[in-house]
Enzyme design. Structure first.
Site, short mmCIF file in Angstrom:
data_model
loop_
_atom_site.label_atom_id
_atom_site.label_comp_id
_atom_site.label_asym_id
_atom_site.label_seq_id
_atom_site.Cartn_x
_atom_site.Cartn_y
_atom_site.Cartn_z
N TYR A 178 -0.23 11.58 3.31
CA TYR A 178 1.13 11.47 3.84
C TYR A 178 1.70 10.05 3.75
O TYR A 178 2.84 9.85 3.33
CB TYR A 178 1.10 11.94 5.29
CG TYR A 178 2.40 11.91 6.05
CD1 TYR A 178 3.41 12.82 5.76
CD2 TYR A 178 2.59 11.02 7.11
CE1 TYR A 178 4.60 12.84 6.49
CE2 TYR A 178 3.77 11.03 7.84
CZ TYR A 178 4.77 11.94 7.53
OH TYR A 178 5.93 11.93 8.26
N LYS A 182 5.54 8.19 2.41
CA LYS A 182 6.44 7.45 3.29
C LYS A 182 6.63 6.01 2.81
O LYS A 182 7.72 5.46 2.88
CB LYS A 182 5.91 7.48 4.72
CG LYS A 182 6.03 8.83 5.40
CD LYS A 182 7.49 9.28 5.50
CE LYS A 182 7.67 10.53 6.34
NZ LYS A 182 9.07 10.99 6.40
#
Length: 332
Positions: A178, A182
């Protein structure tokens, strides 16, 4: 104190706002608060039933009977779908592109890097980074199209807002699938914050040359944990070590995050964090990013550098101790 006056830099009354991921969580909370401030709102997500339910609540938050609301079902991992969304919004908005686009779409699938299949990690990049990048690309193509000087109008500044995560500043073990997505959004935001000035500069000479119809400002919001159905699903997948390492993260409600973010946008901020721990994480990773406040962010950076002299060794030490005590993940 830090250079901002009383002027509202993010007026949305009577303006049209598009919010991706607007059917749930932070996106829905943002949509409701902007409706309360008089905006016309379009929410975008995949699931029609969730969009319909969300739109009822957003419409109920309106303060003016002339406000308008709309939803569009789309898969934003497909660039063509993002362009369709912008075309549909423009047609719905009487031929004018939206004034604000806020990218909130995406979800977190945590896990240790080697335990998460590569296909899942590609999906994370698609649903986190590419939904934002595709939306930004379609939006800026609309906004930055040159207009002949004779057709120029005096339009308010437009705003493109990314939703990122403090994990883009300081990553934590267990967010390997993840955090990179980002971090890519943060890098894209910094790049666009420079590129957009070329177009804004062209508008300064619009009496001589073709230029975009309005100035554009880029912003990025960096929440920590947000209490939502997505967060509940994330907690089911999250390794126990990750939960231990992020004990300082006290999740906020979607409304709390939306309120802090909108207040910061009204002050004209660029990189926006929503709680004290997030501010400190931002301070240690500002690098060459534009500052919200020269003095405030410099002091924050100094403080953060001192704090993280202890934090990073502590995180690494806890991970080492966890492995020493518990062995390999999943009992391997």
């Amino acid at each position: 104190m830090f250079g901002y006056g009383a002027k509202n830099e993010f007026v949305v009354e009577n303006r049209t706002v598009v919010i991706t991921g607007g059917s749930d969580g932070m996106g829905r909370a943002v949509a409701m608060q902007l409706a309360e401030k008089g905006a016309n709102v379009v929410i975008v997500a995949r699931t029609v039933s969730k969009l319909q339910a969300a739109l009822e609540g957003i419409t109920a938050a309106a303060t003016n009977p002339k406000q308008r609301f709309h939803f569009i079902s789309a898969d934003l991992t497909d660039a063509a779908e993002c362009e369709r969304v912008l075309e549909e919004v423009t047609a719905w908005n009487e031929g004018m592109p939206p004034d604000v686009v806020w990218c909130c779409a995406g979800f977190c699938n945590p896990g240790f890097f080697v335990d998460v299949p590569i296909q899942t990690q590609r999906q994370q990049m698609d649903t986190v980074y590419w939904t934002a990048a595709n939306t930004a690309h379609a939006t800026l193509k609309k906004w930055l199209a040159p207009i002949h000087p004779s057709a120029q109008m005096s339009l308010p500044k437009r705003h493109l807002i990314f939703t990122c995560s403090t994990l883009a500043f300081v990553s934590i073990a267990g967010y390997g699938p993840y955090s990179p997505a980002k971090a890519a959004i943060r890098s894209l935001s910094d790049t666009l914050s420079q590129e957009i000035e070329m177009y804004n500069g062209a508008r300064a000479q619009r009496h001589q040359n073709a230029a975009p119809a309005a100035d554009v400002k880029i912003h990025t919001v960096f929440p920590m944990g947000i209490l939502s159905p997505g967060f509940d699903n994330e907690q089911k997948l999250k390794p126990a070590l990750t939960k231990k390492l992020e004990e300082a993260d006290k999740p906020q409600t979607p409304r709390e995050v939306a309120t802090v973010a909108i207040d910061a946008l009204e002050r004209g901020e660029y990189l926006i964090t929503t709680m004290f721990v997030g501010h400190v994480m931002k301070g240690t990773a500002l690098g060459p990013s534009p500052r919200n406040s020269l003095i405030g962010d410099t002091l924050l950076s100094w403080l953060s550098s001192l704090v993280f002299l202890q934090v990073i060794p502590d995180l690494r030490g806890k991970a080492f101790k966890w492995g020493k005590t518990n062995g390999l993940p999943n009992g391997n």
